[in-house]
Structures are given as C-alpha cells and as structure tokens.
Design an enzyme around this catalytic site. Structure first.
Site, mmCIF file in Angstrom:
data_model
loop_
_atom_site.group_PDB
_atom_site.id
_atom_site.type_symbol
_atom_site.label_atom_id
_atom_site.label_comp_id
_atom_site.label_asym_id
_atom_site.label_seq_id
_atom_site.Cartn_x
_atom_site.Cartn_y
_atom_site.Cartn_z
ATOM 1 N N LYS A 1 42.912 38.434 36.390
ATOM 2 C CA LYS A 1 43.933 37.721 37.170
ATOM 3 C C LYS A 1 44.565 36.550 36.429
ATOM 4 C CE LYS A 1 44.254 40.122 39.775
ATOM 5 N NZ LYS A 1 44.462 41.583 39.523
ATOM 6 N N GLY B 1 46.937 37.090 33.947
ATOM 7 C CA GLY B 1 48.208 37.494 33.348
ATOM 8 C C GLY B 1 48.086 38.726 32.464
ATOM 9 N N THR B 2 47.029 39.507 32.682
ATOM 10 C CA THR B 2 46.772 40.708 31.882
ATOM 11 C C THR B 2 47.939 41.697 31.944
ATOM 12 O OG1 THR B 2 44.593 40.478 32.911
ATOM 13 C CG2 THR B 2 44.921 42.339 31.398
ATOM 14 N N HIS C 1 38.676 42.897 29.195
ATOM 15 C CA HIS C 1 38.216 41.670 29.855
ATOM 16 C C HIS C 1 36.860 41.244 29.274
ATOM 17 C CE1 HIS C 1 41.350 41.549 32.825
ATOM 18 N NE2 HIS C 1 40.950 42.597 33.514
ATOM 19 N N ARG D 1 44.522 31.337 32.551
ATOM 20 C CA ARG D 1 45.350 30.803 33.635
ATOM 21 C C ARG D 1 44.602 29.680 34.323
ATOM 22 N NH1 ARG D 1 47.673 34.559 38.606
ATOM 23 N NH2 ARG D 1 49.366 33.154 39.209
ATOM 24 N N SER E 1 44.339 34.223 43.077
ATOM 25 C CA SER E 1 44.845 35.554 42.739
ATOM 26 C C SER E 1 43.723 36.594 42.816
ATOM 27 C CB SER E 1 45.447 35.520 41.332
ATOM 28 O OG SER E 1 45.967 36.774 40.989
ATOM 29 N N LYS F 1 52.643 37.434 43.684
ATOM 30 C CA LYS F 1 53.697 36.405 43.718
ATOM 31 C C LYS F 1 54.170 36.032 42.321
ATOM 32 C CE LYS F 1 52.825 33.724 47.922
ATOM 33 N NZ LYS F 1 52.386 32.388 48.387
HETATM 34 P P1 PAP Z 1 44.219 42.101 36.092
HETATM 35 O O1 PAP Z 1 43.311 41.176 35.349
HETATM 36 O O2 PAP Z 1 43.538 42.776 37.243
HETATM 37 O O3 PAP Z 1 44.942 43.061 35.215
HETATM 38 P P2 PAP Z 1 46.361 40.224 36.050
HETATM 39 O O4 PAP Z 1 47.561 40.978 35.650
HETATM 40 O O5 PAP Z 1 45.664 39.417 35.008
HETATM 41 O O6 PAP Z 1 45.331 41.166 36.790
HETATM 42 O O7 PAP Z 1 46.724 39.191 37.191
HETATM 43 C C1 PAP Z 1 47.611 39.483 38.230
HETATM 44 C C2 PAP Z 1 48.432 38.231 38.436
HETATM 45 O O8 PAP Z 1 49.507 38.207 37.496
HETATM 46 C C3 PAP Z 1 49.073 38.205 39.811
HETATM 47 O O9 PAP Z 1 49.184 36.826 40.141
HETATM 48 P P3 PAP Z 1 49.290 36.298 41.640
HETATM 49 O O10 PAP Z 1 48.218 36.946 42.427
HETATM 50 O O11 PAP Z 1 49.117 34.820 41.562
HETATM 51 O O12 PAP Z 1 50.654 36.662 42.104
HETATM 52 C C4 PAP Z 1 50.407 38.833 39.532
HETATM 53 O O13 PAP Z 1 51.388 38.566 40.502
HETATM 54 C C5 PAP Z 1 50.751 38.199 38.202
HETATM 55 N N1 PAP Z 1 51.743 38.970 37.440
HETATM 56 C C6 PAP Z 1 51.804 40.315 37.285
HETATM 57 N N2 PAP Z 1 52.850 40.635 36.522
HETATM 58 C C7 PAP Z 1 53.479 39.484 36.205
HETATM 59 C C8 PAP Z 1 54.655 39.180 35.448
HETATM 60 N N3 PAP Z 1 55.378 40.136 34.887
HETATM 61 N N4 PAP Z 1 54.997 37.887 35.315
HETATM 62 C C9 PAP Z 1 54.266 36.901 35.880
HETATM 63 N N5 PAP Z 1 53.150 37.124 36.614
HETATM 64 C C10 PAP Z 1 52.768 38.408 36.782
#
Ligand code: PAP
Length: 346
Positions: free
Chosen positions: A85, A87-88, A144, A166, A174, A307
């Site tokens: 969570k 920004g992966t 991860h 983050r 998140s 978001k």
């Molecule tokens: P993961 O580790 O399960 O792959 P990951 O992508 O690291 O998840 O985190 C998801 C977060 O990145 C979400 O944040 P939020 O819950 O605060 O909204 C998601 O919205 C955000 N996210 C996904 N894609 C983007 C993007 N292109 N730009 C900015 N934030 C993004």
C-alpha cells in the site's frame, strides 16, 4: 524443487479457516520450518508467521522460501519493491511504461488493457508459485520481500532495486481499506469476518501487518540505499505525487533507460506521467472491474485504486491514533536521516 510442477489448491480446508493452502507436495519441504515459526492471528488471512524478523501470510511465506532457495535473477533485472500500500501499483505502471516506451505507440500500450500487477509480476506471489511465467519482455519484477530476506543472488548479482515507501499513517489507512475489500478464497465476502479498524490499528502499531513491521521494512531498504546508492533508488510516494516528472526522469536514468533530449522535447515524460496517473489508470475498464488472480484472497481490481491522495489519514485517525503512530515513526526513524515532511491533498 521444480516450479513447473507447482499446483495450488486455493479452496479452504474444512477443519480450519486457513483460507489458502498450497499443494502439500510442492511446499512439503518447508512444512517443518513453517510449523516451527511463531504465529499470530493476521488480517484477512488467518495466520501470520514470523520469519527473519517480519510477518508473512502462508502464501507469501511459501513463495518467499521457495524464491530464496531457487530463484535466479538475470543480472539486469530490476526489482520494484515496497511494503504493501505504498505505491506499488503506480511504481509498476511507471516503470513498465518507461522501459517499454519504444516498443509501443501510446494507443497500444499494454497498460491500457492489462493491470499494472499483470504487466509486472511479483516474485513471491506470481513467480514463486508459478502462477505466471516470467515476462522476459521486461527486466521488471515486483516484490514486497524485506531487504534482508531477498534471495541472495538478487544482492550478489547487483540487481537494481527501486523502493517506494509512503507516510505510515496513509499506508495504514490504505491497508485497512484494502483488507476490508479482500476476502479469503472460498469465503463469501459477506461471510467474511469484519476487520475492526481499532484492532487493525493496534496490530499495525505492534508491527503485525503483512510484510510488517512497516518501519523495519522501510528502514532495511533505506539503509541499503545509503550504502549502495547506485543499486537502490529510494522513493517516497509523496515526492512522486508532488513532482512526478522529475522522479520519472530519475527513475529512467537509474534503470538505464534515460530519456533522450528529443524524447524530452516531445513530452515523452509527461505522457508517461499522464498514462500512469491515478486519474487515468483508475478509469480504465481493465482496472475497474473483474478480479485479480494470483493472490491468496479474492480481490477486485478496483481495490488497487481507491483515492490516491496524500493525507487521507485525517479522515480516519483519531488524535490519539495520530499521536501514537507519529511517536512510533519518530522513535524508529530517529537518527536514520529518514523523514516524512508531507503536505496533504486529502
Ligand atoms: P499493493 O501493495 O497491494 O500493490 P499499492 O499499489 O502499493 O498496493 O497501494 C495502493 C495505493 O496506491 C492506494 O492508495 P489509497 O488507498 O490511499 O487510495 C491507491 O489508490 C494508490 N494508487 C494506485 N495507483 C495509483 C496511481 N497511479 N497514482 C497514485 N496513487 C495510486
């Protein structure tokens, strides 16, 4: 062990709510080790196992053990690493767009029809479990896995790593939302146990979260990036959000795919930033509907796009919670040189 023989059974066992179980033959060799590890009730998936200083669910732990024993990277592989969570999804999209930019014209980019997680597969999930074959069209692999648990050849071969972290309050909020949308395989979403926010917060603060403790994960990569700056690029979600063009340029240079003057003049960097923006990716049909495969739980693709802002924690954390998380962060990161100085857009 031969990856190609890997077959998983993702249905729950009848006698317990261990939602994921692998083919016993494939991961048999790890059973004695796994059963000797300290374990605790986890989030979404029943058990977390404590291995090499971090908490893992069974699926990722088996993948990690297998990767540690068998995974052989190519020397030019680039690992995209993060604690969940942080920004992966965004990092995968940007990196994929950077390294493949000369292979596709803008209207044909695979990111328009394939999720970032399917464009860049994960080491301990997709590859170690043989759910997907290695995409040899790109040198990118997601992970991860904490720095100190990475398979030894990744370090020995000097593979490059981009790490994204983050601000912990946003990372926690998140993670909680994501876990609320996830359901163990074989369990109806409506039948899933509720994930209590306060309980999740308490566990997170104790370091009990998937691939946690959050702070140790971040510090592991932070310290390594100070020691090996040519090999590890350490990014913050908040910086990427505030200055995407600058950081995309940095990423491309670091990965060995620098933008030419002509590309810069033509607006190639801005095009990549726009393609991979939250606003663009989250509205694409491929990221809006359907389920993401290759995970130990059921999750809709849209759960990766909630978001995408800085400072959403303000809408969820009570002042006491803010003070507690800030205190832990200050204490853990003190004297490391790592700080989060963020301006909120929530
Ligand atoms: P993961 O580790 O399960 O792959 P990951 O992508 O690291 O998840 O985190 C998801 C977060 O990145 C979400 O944040 P939020 O819950 O605060 O909204 C998601 O919205 C955000 N996210 C996904 N894609 C983007 C993007 N292109 N730009 C900015 N934030 C993004």
């Amino acid at each position: 062990m031969d990856y190609s023989s890997s077959k998983m059974n993702l249905s729950p066992k009848s006698n317990e709510k261990e939602e994921y179980s692998s083919d016993p033959k494939v991961f048999e060799e790890y059973k004695p080790l796994i059963s000797s590890l300290p374990r605790r009730k986890g989030w979404v998936l029943n058990q977390f196992y404590h291995y090499q200083g971090f908490w893992h669910n069974l699926f990722y732990l088996e993948g990690l053990l297998s990767a540690q024993e068998h995974f052989k990277p190519q020397p030019n592989d680039i690992f995209l690493s993060s604690v969940p969570k942080s920004g992966t999804t965004w990092l995968k999209a940007l990196s994929f767009a950077i390294v493949t930019r000369s292979s596709f014209d803008a209207s044909k980019n695979p990111l328009l029809t394939t999720t970032p997680h399917e464009c860049v597969h994960s080491l301990e999930g997709d590859l170690a479990h043989n759910l997907f074959h290695r995409n040899l069209d790109t040198p990118l692999i997601g992970t991860h896995v904490p720095y100190t648990s990475l398979p030894k050849p990744v370090i020995d071969y000097g593979c490059k790593i981009i790490y994204i972290c983050r601000e912990p309050k946003d990372a926690f909020v998140s993670l909680w939302h994501f876990c609320c949308k996830a359901s163990p395989k074989g369990v109806e979403l409506s039948a899933r146990e509720d994930l209590d926010f306060e309980e999740a917060f308490k566990l997170f603060c104790e370091g009990i979260s998937v691939f946690g403790p959050y702070w140790d994960h971040v510090l592991g990569y932070w310290r390594a990036s100070l020691e090996f700056p040519d090999r590890i690029l350490f990014l913050k979600y908040e910086n990427l959000k505030n200055e995407p063009v600058f950081y995309v340029k940095e990423m491309a240079k670091f990965m060995g795919y620098p933008f030419s003057l002509e590309e810069e003049t033509k607006g190639m960097i801005e095009n990549i930033v726009d393609l991979c923006s939250f606003e663009n990716l989250s509205k694409l049909e491929v990221n809006k509907s359907g389920w993401l495969h290759g995970r130990p739980y059921l999750i809709e693709k849209n759960a990766f796009f909630r978001k995408g802002v800085i400072g959403d924690w303000k809408n969820y954390l009570k002042p006491m919670m803010v003070a507690r998380l800030d205190e832990i962060t200050e204490r853990k990161f003190r004297s490391s040189g790592l700080t989060f100085n963020v301006s909120s857009d929530a």
